[in-house]
Write a protein that holds these residues in place. Structure first.
Motif, short mmCIF file in Angstrom:
data_model
loop_
_atom_site.label_atom_id
_atom_site.label_comp_id
_atom_site.label_asym_id
_atom_site.label_seq_id
_atom_site.Cartn_x
_atom_site.Cartn_y
_atom_site.Cartn_z
N LEU A 259 -42.60 22.71 33.58
CA LEU A 259 -43.65 22.91 34.58
C LEU A 259 -43.00 24.24 35.10
O LEU A 259 -41.98 24.56 35.05
CB LEU A 259 -43.40 21.88 35.89
N GLY A 260 -43.99 24.94 35.82
CA GLY A 260 -43.74 26.38 36.64
C GLY A 260 -44.93 27.07 36.77
O GLY A 260 -45.89 26.80 36.16
N ASP A 261 -44.54 28.16 37.23
CA ASP A 261 -45.61 29.00 37.57
C ASP A 261 -46.00 29.85 36.30
O ASP A 261 -45.39 30.06 35.33
CB ASP A 261 -45.22 29.93 38.71
N ILE A 262 -47.21 30.49 36.47
CA ILE A 262 -47.78 31.13 35.15
C ILE A 262 -46.67 32.49 35.08
O ILE A 262 -46.41 33.20 35.94
CB ILE A 262 -49.14 31.82 35.51
N GLY A 263 -46.08 32.73 33.85
CA GLY A 263 -45.30 33.76 33.98
C GLY A 263 -43.82 33.58 34.37
O GLY A 263 -42.93 34.49 34.29
N SER A 264 -43.41 32.39 34.44
CA SER A 264 -42.04 32.00 35.07
C SER A 264 -41.08 31.95 33.98
O SER A 264 -39.66 31.79 34.26
CB SER A 264 -42.14 30.72 35.86
N GLY A 265 -41.46 31.81 32.81
CA GLY A 265 -40.65 31.54 31.64
C GLY A 265 -40.43 30.51 30.95
O GLY A 265 -39.65 30.11 30.45
N LYS A 266 -41.75 29.49 30.94
CA LYS A 266 -41.67 28.17 30.71
C LYS A 266 -41.39 28.19 29.13
O LYS A 266 -40.72 27.37 28.91
CB LYS A 266 -43.06 27.63 31.05
N SER A 267 -42.18 29.03 28.49
CA SER A 267 -42.12 28.87 26.92
C SER A 267 -40.58 29.18 26.32
O SER A 267 -40.14 28.93 25.45
CB SER A 267 -43.14 29.95 26.12
N TYR A 268 -40.22 30.26 27.00
CA TYR A 268 -38.74 30.74 26.78
C TYR A 268 -37.63 29.61 27.07
O TYR A 268 -36.93 29.55 26.24
CB TYR A 268 -38.40 31.99 27.56
N ILE A 269 -37.79 28.90 28.21
CA ILE A 269 -37.08 27.75 28.49
C ILE A 269 -37.11 26.75 27.29
O ILE A 269 -36.19 26.33 26.92
CB ILE A 269 -37.29 27.21 30.00
N ALA A 270 -38.22 26.35 27.07
CA ALA A 270 -38.52 25.35 26.18
C ALA A 270 -38.06 25.67 24.94
O ALA A 270 -37.49 24.80 24.44
CB ALA A 270 -40.19 25.22 25.95
N LYS A 271 -38.20 26.94 24.22
CA LYS A 271 -37.51 27.36 23.10
C LYS A 271 -35.98 27.04 23.12
O LYS A 271 -35.62 26.53 21.95
CB LYS A 271 -37.75 28.57 22.74
N ASN A 272 -35.32 27.41 24.10
CA ASN A 272 -33.95 27.38 24.40
C ASN A 272 -33.06 25.90 24.34
O ASN A 272 -32.17 25.70 24.30
CB ASN A 272 -33.47 28.08 25.64
N PHE A 273 -34.25 24.88 24.53
CA PHE A 273 -33.60 23.42 24.37
C PHE A 273 -33.26 23.20 23.05
O PHE A 273 -32.26 22.40 22.84
CB PHE A 273 -34.74 22.53 24.73
N GLY A 274 -34.06 23.82 21.77
CA GLY A 274 -33.54 23.44 20.52
C GLY A 274 -33.86 22.42 19.90
O GLY A 274 -33.53 21.80 18.86
#
Length: 189
Positions: free
Chosen positions: A7-22
């Protein structure tokens, strides 16, 4: 299978965080892009409800944007068609990864569309508003008015934060993100 909703704001880096979970990630925004490019059935449905705006296949995002700005009802028509299809794609994704220990759901309207389940782990990505706006302005074709329209259909950020099990402060440095993800995984596994 543990489902982690980002979850998070538009442009907060949700996709970046998601990918980093591995772990496998279901990215709703990417899926919408695929629908616009490859799904003729979606084109036909959108053309039927928005004949003055949708002309060409693959669907041109500018046609969608013009429809959204024309009136409030058009956004509802678009989301009704697109979200039902995204749910189907998510079900396929979950079936494909049924044997995975964890899957990541990167779905901007996860709570709004009641896609989350009771046992899901919710992770809120918190970012500085100024950093978010700077990053968004760098995106090709960024439209501030569209950004505001999408913000209005989202639940308040403080509500999403309260509903979350974990908060990752994303200052867009890899070191801290990796540390926070490691901590979350240690807690839930």
């Amino acid at each position: 299978m543990i489902r982690i909703g980002i979850l998070g704001d538009i442009g907060s880096g949700k996709s970046y965080i998601a990918k980093n979970f591995g772990y496998p990630v279901f990215n709703a925004d990417e899926e919408v892009g695929k629908l616009y490019k490859k799904n003729k059935r979606i084109f036909i449905k959108l053309k039927k409800v928005l004949p003055k705006f949708i002309y060409s296949f693959p669907i041109n995002k500018n046609e969608i944007i013009k429809a959204i700005f024309a009136n409030k009802i058009n956004l509802k028509k678009i989301t009704k068609i697109i979200h039902s299809e995204i749910r189907k794609e998510m079900v396929k994704f979950l079936k494909k990864h049924v044997n995975k220990k964890i899957v990541i759901l990167d779905i901007p309207l996860l709570l709004e569309n009641k896609i989350n389940k009771k046992g899901d782990i919710l992770v809120f990505v918190k970012s500085n508003k100024n950093d978010i706006l700077k990053r968004l302005k760098k995106r090709p074709g960024f439209n501030y008015n569209l950004f505001i329209k999408f913000k209005k259909i989202q639940l308040p950020l403080d509500y999403k934060m309260r509903k979350s099990h974990f908060i990752i402060k994303n200052n867009f440095t890899n070191k801290f993100v990796k540390r926070d993800i490691k901590y979350i995984l240690k807690k839930i596994l």
